[in-house]
Design an enzyme around this catalytic site. Structure first.
Site, PDB file in Angstrom:
ATOM      1  N   HIS A 270     -27.458 -28.868 -13.908  1.00 26.13           N
ATOM      2  CA  HIS A 270     -26.100 -28.925 -13.349  1.00 26.13           C
ATOM      3  C   HIS A 270     -25.409 -27.591 -13.630  1.00 26.13           C
ATOM      4  O   HIS A 270     -25.881 -26.567 -13.172  1.00 26.13           O
ATOM      5  CB  HIS A 270     -25.389 -30.140 -13.953  1.00 26.13           C
ATOM      6  N   HIS A 309     -30.466 -28.830  -4.008  1.00 23.56           N
ATOM      7  CA  HIS A 309     -29.210 -29.555  -4.216  1.00 23.56           C
ATOM      8  C   HIS A 309     -29.382 -30.990  -3.739  1.00 23.56           C
ATOM      9  O   HIS A 309     -30.083 -31.248  -2.768  1.00 23.56           O
ATOM     10  CB  HIS A 309     -28.065 -28.894  -3.424  1.00 23.56           C
ATOM     11  N   ASP A 365     -25.098 -21.807  -8.031  1.00 18.79           N
ATOM     12  CA  ASP A 365     -25.456 -21.157  -9.305  1.00 18.79           C
ATOM     13  C   ASP A 365     -26.373 -19.967  -9.147  1.00 18.79           C
ATOM     14  O   ASP A 365     -26.650 -19.277 -10.131  1.00 18.79           O
ATOM     15  CB  ASP A 365     -26.124 -22.191 -10.222  1.00 18.79           C
TER      16      ASP A 365
HETATM   17  C1  SDX Z   1     -24.909 -27.842  -9.365  1.00 22.08           C
HETATM   18  O1  SDX Z   1     -24.121 -32.303  -7.433  1.00 22.08           O
HETATM   19  C2  SDX Z   1     -23.437 -31.243  -7.311  1.00 22.08           C
HETATM   20  O2  SDX Z   1     -22.591 -31.135  -6.428  1.00 22.08           O
HETATM   21  C3  SDX Z   1     -23.707 -30.153  -8.335  1.00 22.08           C
HETATM   22  C4  SDX Z   1     -22.998 -28.840  -8.087  1.00 22.08           C
HETATM   23  C5  SDX Z   1     -21.504 -28.976  -8.279  1.00 22.08           C
HETATM   24  O3  SDX Z   1     -20.764 -28.134  -7.739  1.00 22.08           O
HETATM   25  O4  SDX Z   1     -21.085 -29.860  -9.069  1.00 22.08           O
HETATM   26  O5  SDX Z   1     -23.246 -28.360  -6.781  1.00 22.08           O
HETATM   27  C6  SDX Z   1     -23.446 -27.777  -9.086  1.00 22.08           C
HETATM   28  O6  SDX Z   1     -25.299 -28.495 -10.304  1.00 22.08           O
HETATM   29  C7  SDX Z   1     -25.858 -27.133  -8.445  1.00 22.08           C
HETATM   30  C8  SDX Z   1     -27.361 -27.420  -8.793  1.00 22.08           C
HETATM   31  C9  SDX Z   1     -27.750 -26.462  -9.908  1.00 22.08           C
HETATM   32  N1  SDX Z   1     -29.098 -26.807 -10.412  1.00 22.08           N
HETATM   33  C10 SDX Z   1     -30.143 -26.010 -10.181  1.00 22.08           C
HETATM   34  O7  SDX Z   1     -30.113 -24.978  -9.506  1.00 22.08           O
HETATM   35  C11 SDX Z   1     -31.427 -26.455 -10.894  1.00 22.08           C
HETATM   36  C12 SDX Z   1     -32.607 -26.352  -9.931  1.00 22.08           C
HETATM   37  N2  SDX Z   1     -32.449 -27.345  -8.901  1.00 22.08           N
HETATM   38  C13 SDX Z   1     -32.972 -28.630  -9.119  1.00 22.08           C
HETATM   39  O8  SDX Z   1     -33.522 -29.007 -10.292  1.00 22.08           O
HETATM   40  C14 SDX Z   1     -32.689 -29.691  -8.083  1.00 22.08           C
HETATM   41  O9  SDX Z   1     -32.737 -29.104  -6.851  1.00 22.08           O
HETATM   42  C15 SDX Z   1     -31.392 -30.445  -8.261  1.00 22.08           C
HETATM   43  C16 SDX Z   1     -31.283 -30.992  -9.652  1.00 22.08           C
HETATM   44  C17 SDX Z   1     -30.234 -29.555  -7.988  1.00 22.08           C
HETATM   45  C18 SDX Z   1     -31.394 -31.575  -7.252  1.00 22.08           C
HETATM   46  O10 SDX Z   1     -32.413 -32.417  -7.620  1.00 22.08           O
HETATM   47  P1  SDX Z   1     -32.759 -33.736  -6.777  1.00 22.08           P
HETATM   48  O11 SDX Z   1     -31.776 -33.954  -5.682  1.00 22.08           O
HETATM   49  O12 SDX Z   1     -32.980 -34.845  -7.739  1.00 22.08           O
HETATM   50  O13 SDX Z   1     -34.087 -33.340  -6.051  1.00 22.08           O
HETATM   51  P2  SDX Z   1     -35.532 -33.521  -6.659  1.00 22.08           P
HETATM   52  O14 SDX Z   1     -35.564 -32.973  -8.063  1.00 22.08           O
HETATM   53  O15 SDX Z   1     -35.961 -34.931  -6.430  1.00 22.08           O
HETATM   54  O16 SDX Z   1     -36.398 -32.534  -5.752  1.00 22.08           O
HETATM   55  C19 SDX Z   1     -36.906 -32.925  -4.488  1.00 22.08           C
HETATM   56  C20 SDX Z   1     -38.178 -32.098  -4.336  1.00 22.08           C
HETATM   57  C21 SDX Z   1     -39.150 -32.259  -5.489  1.00 22.08           C
HETATM   58  O17 SDX Z   1     -40.431 -31.926  -4.998  1.00 22.08           O
HETATM   59  P3  SDX Z   1     -41.525 -33.120  -4.809  1.00 22.08           P
HETATM   60  O18 SDX Z   1     -41.488 -33.959  -6.076  1.00 22.08           O
HETATM   61  O19 SDX Z   1     -41.005 -33.905  -3.620  1.00 22.08           O
HETATM   62  O20 SDX Z   1     -42.830 -32.442  -4.550  1.00 22.08           O
HETATM   63  O21 SDX Z   1     -37.836 -30.696  -4.332  1.00 22.08           O
HETATM   64  C22 SDX Z   1     -38.422 -30.074  -5.490  1.00 22.08           C
HETATM   65  C23 SDX Z   1     -38.778 -31.181  -6.461  1.00 22.08           C
HETATM   66  O22 SDX Z   1     -39.874 -30.791  -7.276  1.00 22.08           O
HETATM   67  N3  SDX Z   1     -37.387 -29.204  -6.043  1.00 22.08           N
HETATM   68  C24 SDX Z   1     -37.617 -27.985  -6.512  1.00 22.08           C
HETATM   69  C25 SDX Z   1     -36.357 -27.504  -6.878  1.00 22.08           C
HETATM   70  N4  SDX Z   1     -35.422 -28.425  -6.648  1.00 22.08           N
HETATM   71  C26 SDX Z   1     -36.066 -29.485  -6.139  1.00 22.08           C
HETATM   72  N5  SDX Z   1     -38.765 -27.273  -6.645  1.00 22.08           N
HETATM   73  C27 SDX Z   1     -38.619 -26.040  -7.174  1.00 22.08           C
HETATM   74  N6  SDX Z   1     -37.436 -25.497  -7.535  1.00 22.08           N
HETATM   75  C28 SDX Z   1     -36.295 -26.194  -7.411  1.00 22.08           C
HETATM   76  N7  SDX Z   1     -35.137 -25.652  -7.767  1.00 22.08           N
END
Ligand code: SDX
Length: 430
Positions: A270, A309, A365
């Site tokens: 997050h 996201h 981010d």
């Molecule tokens: C913020 O919610 C909000 O609005 C948050 C925010 C706000 O203003 O409050 O926007 C701020 O928190 C932005 C997000 C910052 N976090 C990151 O950048 C961390 C990296 N991103 C992730 O870990 C992920 O994308 C999330 C946590 C942001 C979202 O996760 P989800 O929706 O639970 O998605 P998921 O983990 O189920 O991923 C779906 C697929 C998966 O692949 P498969 O299992 O289907 O093979 O996408 C892949 C994940 O492995 N994936 C990624 C990835 N993010 C998702 N693979 C590599 N790198 C990534 N960053």
């Protein structure tokens, strides 16, 4: 609003019974499924939605997101317009009150916040008790919670005046607490607020003022910071806002509820992602190493921090604006060698099937940490920079929750997977 045929017809094949479930605002009420039982002793059906992937927790009029089209609006105003024309304090007023202020309202709002930027000296002493290397986000988490002990009137959440003054205090004091934490990390004396400065400039002064009599912020840096604060102010029901609403639903004071939000924002998935992005870019080290890193991500050994996201399945509109704000800041500070790695990462990821198929785009981010690094901030301060502006969003959402007649104490159910009716075995027989 229920229109004709705006319903689900559900047949429970266990009993053959058919039910009509109304569809309201694109949702069905989970409690509508409790009537579906196999017999009178049956509790009835629940919905199961770990991490709330597809569950609306509230009605809200504060922030609108369209993840597929990359749309973000605060109270109906597009984020691009607010970033171009507004200021953070004006946006904070908009989020809290629902409308843009006229000049008299903005002057009073700004005055109230300006005269509440100081914190009790005991808070300063409390913060000085942390280890020299304490993470500033941990310090912020603790000191926001500690504020509840200085304002016992904050427990009067039914009192509109109390809600108003706590709103002012939280927005006003967050930069002071953040700056105290920053100075603590450096072992430098804490700077007090300078009420002659505007909100972002005052924060910069508390961060960087040394022996000069009067700190004078660079207007380009001050404006870039104000834009960053606008972009981070709210984002509907994200993890930390959900924490604020859930904790606040117990009718605890708003300082304790916002402290819960700080705790949630601390996490690397997050608000901690901006710190994780910088560490990732430093670990990659050079543009030449980017393809190998991407391969590691696709192999599941790495996560591309700052990408992806839960809602945006398109470019995060805030990332686009921050990327352009980088140029303004680097004009003053000089560019960051990590920018080249970041732009190469983005270029490759936006073309690569792995990311395209998963709709992974840069989020808020991805670039923000580059600006904070250029401002000379340690990485540990990056999530703190997120918490400062998000305070106005958290408090706006808290205010909406406490006034929502539909809201009760948050208390989900569970699917029990454990054992039942076990006999206690005395210790000497185990
Ligand atoms: C913020 O919610 C909000 O609005 C948050 C925010 C706000 O203003 O409050 O926007 C701020 O928190 C932005 C997000 C910052 N976090 C990151 O950048 C961390 C990296 N991103 C992730 O870990 C992920 O994308 C999330 C946590 C942001 C979202 O996760 P989800 O929706 O639970 O998605 P998921 O983990 O189920 O991923 C779906 C697929 C998966 O692949 P498969 O299992 O289907 O093979 O996408 C892949 C994940 O492995 N994936 C990624 C990835 N993010 C998702 N693979 C590599 N790198 C990534 N960053």
């Amino acid at each position: 609003m229920t229109q004709p045929n705006n319903s689900l017809t559900v047949t429970d094949n266990r009993t053959g019974t058919t039910y009509e479930v109304p569809i309201e605002d694109g949702t069905v009420r989970a409690t509508a499924f409790r009537q579906m039982k196999v017999d009178e002793s049956d509790f009835g059906l629940m919905t199961y939605d770990p991490a709330f992937m597809n569950t609306a927790s509230c009605r809200s009029a504060i922030t609108y997101l369209d993840g597929d089209n990359g749309v973000l609006e605060y109270r109906g105003y597009p984020i691009e317009t607010l970033a171009e024309h507004s200021t953070y304090l004006e946006v904070a007023y908009l989020l809290v009150h629902g409308d843009l202020p006229n000049s008299a309202q903005l002057d009073e709002w700004t005055h109230q916040i300006t005269i509440h930027t100081f914190v009790h000296e005991n808070i300063k002493a409390f913060m000085q008790g942390f280890r020299y290397d304490a993470h500033p986000m941990g310090m912020l988490l603790a000191s926001v919670g500690a504020l509840s002990t200085f304002y016992p009137d904050a427990t009067q959440i039914e009192d509109p005046h109390s809600r108003h003054i706590q709103t002012i205090r939280l927005i006003a004091k967050m930069p002071t607490l953040a700056a105290f934490a920053f100075r603590h990390c450096l072992g430098q004396p804490y700077n007090y607020p300078d009420n002659d400065l505007q909100y972002p400039g005052n924060f910069l002064g508390m961060l960087y003022k040394m022996t000069e009599l009067k700190y004078e912020p660079d207007p380009r840096i001050e404006r870039a910071l104000d834009i960053l604060f606008i972009l981070h102010a709210d984002h509907e029901q994200n993890c930390s806002t959900t924490a604020v609403r859930s904790v606040g639903s117990s009718q605890v004071d708003p300082y304790s509820a916002v402290a819960a939000g700080v705790g949630a924002l601390y996490g690397p998935l997050h608000g901690g992602a901006n710190e994780a992005v910088l560490r990732m870019l430093q670990r990659i080290g050079s543009r030449e190493e980017v393809p190998a890193f991407i391969a590691g991500v696709k192999a599941g050994n790495e996560r591309l921090m700052g990408f992806g996201h839960r809602v945006y399945k398109n470019y995060d509109p805030r990332a686009r604006i921050i990327k352009s704000a980088c140029d303004d800041v680097f004009e003053v500070t000089g560019t960051s060698p990590l920018l080249n790695i970041a732009t190469e990462l983005e270029k490759i990821a936006l073309e690569d099937e792995y990311f395209v198929s998963r709709k992974l785009y840069p989020n808020v981010d991805f670039y923000s940490g580059l600006i904070y690094e250029a401002l000379g901030m340690p990485m540990e301060m990056f999530p703190v920079m997120f918490a400062i502006p998000r305070t106005s969003g958290w408090i706006a959402q808290w205010l909406e929750m406490v006034s929502d007649p539909e809201q009760k104490i948050s208390r989900p159910r569970q699917i029990y997977t454990g054992e039942r009716g076990r006999s206690y075995v005395p210790l000497d027989q185990r």
